[in-house]
Design a protein around this motif. Sequence first.
Motif, PDB file in Angstrom:
ATOM      1  N   PRO A 104       0.834  -1.213   0.000  1.00 51.17           N
ATOM      2  CA  PRO A 104       0.000   0.000   0.000  1.00 51.17           C
ATOM      3  C   PRO A 104       0.868   1.262   0.000  1.00 51.17           C
ATOM      4  CG  PRO A 104      -0.683  -1.526   1.728  1.00 51.17           C
ATOM      5  CD  PRO A 104       0.604  -2.049   1.180  1.00 51.17           C
ATOM      6  N   ARG A 105       0.355   2.294  -0.604  1.00 49.17           N
ATOM      7  CA  ARG A 105       1.108   3.554  -0.659  1.00 49.17           C
ATOM      8  C   ARG A 105       0.307   4.660   0.000  1.00 49.17           C
ATOM      9  NH1 ARG A 105       3.951   4.228  -6.389  1.00 49.17           N
ATOM     10  NH2 ARG A 105       3.007   6.269  -6.115  1.00 49.17           N
ATOM     11  N   ARG A 106       1.023   5.656   0.487  1.00 47.80           N
ATOM     12  CA  ARG A 106       0.366   6.756   1.199  1.00 47.80           C
ATOM     13  C   ARG A 106      -0.484   7.619   0.281  1.00 47.80           C
ATOM     14  NH1 ARG A 106       2.883   8.909   5.935  1.00 47.80           N
ATOM     15  NH2 ARG A 106       2.757  10.981   5.063  1.00 47.80           N
ATOM     16  N   GLN A 134      -1.349   8.557   9.110  1.00 48.07           N
ATOM     17  CA  GLN A 134      -0.150   8.757   8.294  1.00 48.07           C
ATOM     18  C   GLN A 134       0.731   9.862   8.855  1.00 48.07           C
ATOM     19  OE1 GLN A 134      -1.684   9.209   4.283  1.00 48.07           O
ATOM     20  NE2 GLN A 134      -1.959   6.997   4.086  1.00 48.07           N
ATOM     21  N   ASN A 181      -6.606  12.727   1.982  1.00 46.42           N
ATOM     22  CA  ASN A 181      -5.153  12.889   1.859  1.00 46.42           C
ATOM     23  C   ASN A 181      -4.747  13.212   0.417  1.00 46.42           C
ATOM     24  OD1 ASN A 181      -5.756  10.423   0.863  1.00 46.42           O
ATOM     25  ND2 ASN A 181      -4.182   9.293   1.984  1.00 46.42           N
TER      26      ASN A 181
ATOM     27  N   ARG B 185      -4.259  -1.191   6.937  1.00 43.00           N
ATOM     28  CA  ARG B 185      -3.129  -1.636   6.121  1.00 43.00           C
ATOM     29  C   ARG B 185      -2.996  -0.744   4.886  1.00 43.00           C
ATOM     30  NH1 ARG B 185      -1.808  -6.261   3.333  1.00 43.00           N
ATOM     31  NH2 ARG B 185      -3.938  -6.965   3.047  1.00 43.00           N
ATOM     32  N   ALA B 186      -4.147  -0.423   4.292  1.00 45.85           N
ATOM     33  CA  ALA B 186      -4.135   0.427   3.105  1.00 45.85           C
ATOM     34  C   ALA B 186      -3.568   1.804   3.433  1.00 45.85           C
ATOM     35  CB  ALA B 186      -5.548   0.554   2.544  1.00 45.85           C
ATOM     36  N   LEU B 187      -3.792   2.255   4.658  1.00 47.23           N
ATOM     37  CA  LEU B 187      -3.298   3.579   5.047  1.00 47.23           C
ATOM     38  C   LEU B 187      -1.857   3.511   5.539  1.00 47.23           C
ATOM     39  CD1 LEU B 187      -6.438   4.934   6.945  1.00 47.23           C
ATOM     40  CD2 LEU B 187      -5.599   5.657   4.718  1.00 47.23           C
ATOM     41  N   THR B 188      -1.226   2.355   5.396  1.00 49.50           N
ATOM     42  CA  THR B 188       0.150   2.113   5.832  1.00 49.50           C
ATOM     43  C   THR B 188       0.326   2.343   7.334  1.00 49.50           C
ATOM     44  OG1 THR B 188       0.920   4.375   5.350  1.00 49.50           O
ATOM     45  CG2 THR B 188       1.071   2.770   3.573  1.00 49.50           C
TER      46      THR B 188
END
Lengths: 291, 284
Positions: A104-106, A134, A181, B185-188
């Motif tokens: 997953p990426r931010r 985040q 975001n 998880r998707a949001l790290t």
Amino acid sequence: MNVTAEPRAPAGEDPAAAWRHPAPVAADRDAAYLSLRHARKVYQTRTGDVEAVGMANLDIAAGEFVSILGPSGCGKSTLLSMVGGLETVTEGEIWIEGAQVTGPRRDFGYIFQDPTLLPWKSVLDNVLFPIRTQKRPVADYEAEAHRLLERVGLGEFKAKRPRELSGGMRQRVALCRGLINDPRLMLMDEPFSALDAISRDDMNLALVRLWDSYHKTALFVTHSIREAVFLADRVLVMTARPSRIVADLRLPFARPRDVTVQDTPEFNRICAWLRDQIQAGYGRAAPGTGG
Amino acid sequence: MQTATVVNAPAGAALAPADPGGSAAAASRRANLLLLRRLALPVLAAALVLAVWEVGTRWAQVPEVLLPPPSAVVDRLVNAFPLLMKHAWPTIWQSLAGFAIATVLGISLATLLSASTIIRETLYPNVVFFQLIPKIALAPLFVVWFGLGPEARLSFSVFVSFFPVVIATLAGLDNVERDLLRLCRALTASNWQTFVSVRLPHAMPYIFSGMKIASTFAIIGVIVGEFITSRAGLGYLILFASAQAETALILAAISVLCVFGLAFYGVVALCERWTIERFGDRPR
């Protein structure tokens, strides 16, 4: 691109000919925002290997809203999860802006079928949840959270808890949370399929209105043909067994998009053509099986 | 409900009349009656049992050693009140301390079990196994290990009340919607972030329902400990009174125990309600 489906009408009368997306240029992944190269997902089960997604090849440009349309079990959600880095790729590669996806990426935004809100947090805090998680500066995003909630008509509900909202309103909160975001890519996995028909129309409209001004790349998984066509710039049709992308249509509808587009003959012709594609994927074209 | 702004019904369809249901005052009167009934019925039933007991023991002239009438128990409660309070104190503080320690240990162990698969696979079957042992049978061992002082009773109380907290907390930490974890998880989000911002708040109502059970278990643990070896406490007083054939004093001590147990449970149950209100997804 595995565009294998034969148009059922004679070639000259193929109503989709005008909109059919040209086959992507291979090895052109630097030009595209998102590229799938022979991406495949195989699950190992006790009864043998099950192919959830087979050999997906795809290029998506930045700013494109792409619907992935298909019946249940065709692997469309798995495809989305692989792009989002939530599922590993068994074979092949997925590239985003020249970098291979490994997790997953931010800069992704997600919306799932359920709103998955935190019941103990207010609507506003739920929208800001990705920011806190985040570790971004919350103060920088508060104004945007208010603005997003106003835009989807939840301005007066910011301090409410999710349980005080209806299903449709909750999914709107999830939509704002996905956008907060300022993601480069929005991944939406059947976000409205748990809603009743009226709320669903409502949400489709809310989403289209948002996209009047947000030009984000989006992947939208759905099994509703009309929803796919109404929302997207481009529609991919997937079939099950084998799981393949069988059609790729560029839609001729401009943005900002009007609700009445759904009443045009063109809209309905496209929906009919897509239904045929799905039914062809079943190996039969009996009426009413295309759901 | 009002249909004051008259909407013209389409031809062929009649508008339904306004809701004929009663006024708000009538509704609140109904609610009050219901509450009264829910309070009055059990109280009445208990009062009836006490009355039958009082009249029955007097009428049949049951010896006070066997079963004193409630009035005799109340008499004893009043004139032995300083004695009862003196013995209530050690029981109360040991129950509260045992409960507090069990809660902290239970939540910690459950956290550990939910955090690490290896630890869970190693320990959880053993926790379940221990849970199945009739724990009272182990009470004498605690005297062997911790001596005759309050440590033995305190540690036994912790031992007895610890398991419900572990099991309830673990259920709460595990029972989080899978999509919510996917979102994290998707949001790290890191595991720690997921724990603090999602798992733990979600587990709060579960933890308090475990604590509710633990509150009664903690008292049982202390009383059993006092039965085995003690020179103070309500458990000791009950044994002492039974040796003296002072049945009224036994029942008076039990009454004090009931009041304390009820208050203790009540406070924890209130906290549980609050956590459901605060962290649950539907109001209660």
